[in-house]
Design an enzyme around this catalytic site. Sequence first.
Site, PDB file in Angstrom:
ATOM      1  N   ILE A 160       0.832  -1.200   0.000  1.00 40.08           N
ATOM      2  CA  ILE A 160       0.000   0.000   0.000  1.00 40.08           C
ATOM      3  C   ILE A 160       0.865   1.247   0.000  1.00 40.08           C
ATOM      4  O   ILE A 160       1.877   1.311   0.693  1.00 40.08           O
ATOM      5  CB  ILE A 160      -0.883   0.016   1.263  1.00 40.08           C
ATOM      6  CG1 ILE A 160      -1.858  -1.142   1.185  1.00 40.08           C
ATOM      7  CG2 ILE A 160      -1.609   1.334   1.429  1.00 40.08           C
ATOM      8  CD1 ILE A 160      -2.643  -1.337   2.430  1.00 40.08           C
ATOM      9  N   CYS A 161       0.428   2.248  -0.764  1.00 40.51           N
ATOM     10  CA  CYS A 161       1.007   3.592  -0.673  1.00 40.51           C
ATOM     11  C   CYS A 161      -0.134   4.590  -0.814  1.00 40.51           C
ATOM     12  O   CYS A 161      -1.296   4.243  -0.632  1.00 40.51           O
ATOM     13  CB  CYS A 161       2.110   3.806  -1.718  1.00 40.51           C
ATOM     14  SG  CYS A 161       1.523   3.863  -3.419  1.00 40.51           S
ATOM     15  N   ARG A 162       0.179   5.807  -1.158  1.00 38.03           N
ATOM     16  CA  ARG A 162      -0.857   6.831  -1.260  1.00 38.03           C
ATOM     17  C   ARG A 162      -1.783   6.578  -2.442  1.00 38.03           C
ATOM     18  O   ARG A 162      -2.998   6.621  -2.314  1.00 38.03           O
ATOM     19  CB  ARG A 162      -0.214   8.222  -1.378  1.00 38.03           C
ATOM     20  CG  ARG A 162      -1.222   9.368  -1.320  1.00 38.03           C
ATOM     21  CD  ARG A 162      -0.547  10.709  -1.417  1.00 38.03           C
ATOM     22  NE  ARG A 162      -0.065  10.970  -2.756  1.00 38.03           N
ATOM     23  CZ  ARG A 162      -0.798  11.471  -3.746  1.00 38.03           C
ATOM     24  NH1 ARG A 162      -2.049  11.783  -3.542  1.00 38.03           N
ATOM     25  NH2 ARG A 162      -0.286  11.664  -4.934  1.00 38.03           N
TER      26      ARG A 162
ATOM     27  N   MET B 273      -4.191   4.603  -0.599  1.00 35.55           N
ATOM     28  CA  MET B 273      -4.949   5.173   0.516  1.00 35.55           C
ATOM     29  C   MET B 273      -5.901   6.278   0.050  1.00 35.55           C
ATOM     30  O   MET B 273      -6.859   6.585   0.757  1.00 35.55           O
ATOM     31  CB  MET B 273      -4.003   5.693   1.596  1.00 35.55           C
ATOM     32  CG  MET B 273      -3.245   4.588   2.335  1.00 35.55           C
ATOM     33  SD  MET B 273      -4.311   3.360   3.145  1.00 35.55           S
ATOM     34  CE  MET B 273      -4.901   4.324   4.550  1.00 35.55           C
TER      35      MET B 273
ATOM     36  N   GLY C 151      -0.926   3.994  -5.112  1.00 32.79           N
ATOM     37  CA  GLY C 151      -0.728   2.692  -5.738  1.00 32.79           C
ATOM     38  C   GLY C 151       0.491   2.634  -6.643  1.00 32.79           C
ATOM     39  O   GLY C 151       0.857   1.575  -7.128  1.00 32.79           O
TER      40      GLY C 151
END
Length: 104
Positions: A65-67, A93, A69
């Site tokens: 997961i990141c901000r 996210m 993708g």
Amino acid sequence: MKELQTITTEDLKKKIEAGEDVAIVDVREDEEVAEGMIPGAKHIKMGDIPESLDQLDQDTEYVLICRSGRRSENVGMYLMDHGFKVRNMVGGMLEWTGPTEPKK
């Protein structure tokens, strides 16, 4: 070349709500995770992944997961090249509607 598998935010939320054991690695920076993480996620910044491989188990499938993708997609390709099983959460996210908690 193997293709990186993905999971939607909605599918991940359903797995968590169903009580499935999901191994999540959040690769965002400290200031981003300070805004909240998915409960139970492990935080390893993208830049720290190469020296953190010993914290991961090659028999476990990880959801990255990141901000948005994008970074998690890059980390996913790197981890796949090193023998790990991973999925990238598309939308990151920014699209997550489930619960979050402060970083522990």
